[in-house]
Motif scaffolding. Structure first.
Motif, PDB file in Angstrom:
ATOM      1  N   PHE A  94      31.499  39.457 105.553  1.00 47.41           N
ATOM      2  CA  PHE A  94      32.331  39.016 106.331  1.00 47.41           C
ATOM      3  C   PHE A  94      33.628  39.862 105.777  1.00 47.41           C
ATOM      4  N   ILE A 137      32.999  44.779 110.700  1.00 50.46           N
ATOM      5  CA  ILE A 137      31.429  44.247 110.759  1.00 50.46           C
ATOM      6  C   ILE A 137      30.858  45.155 111.749  1.00 50.46           C
ATOM      7  N   ASP A 146      41.726  37.824 106.802  1.00 51.77           N
ATOM      8  CA  ASP A 146      40.788  38.485 107.853  1.00 51.77           C
ATOM      9  C   ASP A 146      40.356  37.146 108.515  1.00 51.77           C
ATOM     10  N   PHE A 150      37.548  35.509 111.284  1.00 58.00           N
ATOM     11  CA  PHE A 150      36.355  35.837 112.138  1.00 58.00           C
ATOM     12  C   PHE A 150      35.946  34.548 112.876  1.00 58.00           C
ATOM     13  N   ILE A 189      29.794  37.136 116.952  1.00 58.20           N
ATOM     14  CA  ILE A 189      30.800  37.338 115.926  1.00 58.20           C
ATOM     15  C   ILE A 189      32.088  38.170 116.559  1.00 58.20           C
ATOM     16  N   PHE A 217      35.970  39.839 115.755  1.00 60.97           N
ATOM     17  CA  PHE A 217      36.945  39.794 115.025  1.00 60.97           C
ATOM     18  C   PHE A 217      38.031  40.842 115.127  1.00 60.97           C
ATOM     19  N   TYR A 259      40.933  42.984 113.894  1.00 60.13           N
ATOM     20  CA  TYR A 259      41.478  43.435 112.682  1.00 60.13           C
ATOM     21  C   TYR A 259      43.042  43.767 112.762  1.00 60.13           C
ATOM     22  N   CYS A 295      39.495  45.359 117.702  1.00 61.54           N
ATOM     23  CA  CYS A 295      38.593  44.083 117.733  1.00 61.54           C
ATOM     24  C   CYS A 295      37.209  44.585 117.817  1.00 61.54           C
TER      25      CYS A 295
END
Length: 210
Positions: free
Chosen positions: A16, A20, A165, A167, A176, A178, A180, A185
């Protein structure tokens, strides 16, 4: 179910940490706010860009998550080892509808994951909360995740050396998500069929896919 057990079963060897998408074989990397610069010519923030980014990440989130899905909200907080604690509440409390969830947050400490001078002096505290999207102020969370580099509110608090960060782990659908920062993303999944519709509907936003 805890986060470690789920990850060992579904996303083995995934860390994580940002990028990713580069760690996993099935995913989409989206570019946000294309062709709209963050600043105007007079160096003021270009609010139009941020509005576009907010709309894009909200659309993507709503395509991936339903209100009753089971999710882990995972937050990496980065700190100096000599600092006694990280104020995790500054990340979770403003975005939880029910404050009782604060008592359910789990934490695990890891080595600092990035290559910097004297990295051994730092560490990462990873917090996780099992909840549902309906338990969260999702719109504000998404905005805070994308506001990392600019003085826009809402913002995550409680950090000492790096912006947190965050998630979103959909354990109902094995996806998943994320963000950033305002630039982009990442979405990864066990099966590309689960995110293919995103690629097809929002192809113009796609930077890379696999």
């Amino acid at each position: 179910m805890n986060l470690i057990g789920y990850m060992e079963e579904r996303f083995q060897n995934l860390e994580f940490i940002p990028s990713i998408y580069n760690q996993w074989g099935t995913g989409i990397h989206f570019c946000l706010g294309k062709n709209i610069y963050q600043l105007k010519e007079n160096e003021e923030l270009n609010l139009k860009r941020f509005q576009v980014v907010y709309e894009q990440i909200t659309i993507i989130f709503n395509e991936l998550f339903e209100q009753n899905d089971d999710i882990f909200l995972v937050t990496n907080m980065y700190k100096h080892k000599k600092e006694k604690c990280i104020r995790k509440l500054k990340v979770y409390q403003p975005f939880l509808k029910c404050k009782n969830h604060l008592n359910q947050i789990m934490v695990k400490t890891y080595p600092y994951p990035f290559e910097i001078n004297k990295a051994e002096e730092y560490e990462m505290q990873q917090f996780s909360l099992l909840c549902k999207p309906r338990d969260l102020r999702v719109t504000e969370l998404l905005k805070a995740a994308s506001n990392e580099d600019f003085p826009q509110k809402p913002k995550f608090g409680g950090y000492s050396i790096d912006y947190p960060d965050v998630f979103f782990v959909n354990i109902t659908k094995d996806i998943i998500f994320f963000i950033y920062d305002d630039r982009g993303c990442e979405v990864i999944a066990l099966d590309f069929k689960r995110i293919r519709h995103l690629y097809e509907k929002y192809h113009d936003w796609v930077e890379e896919y696999k």
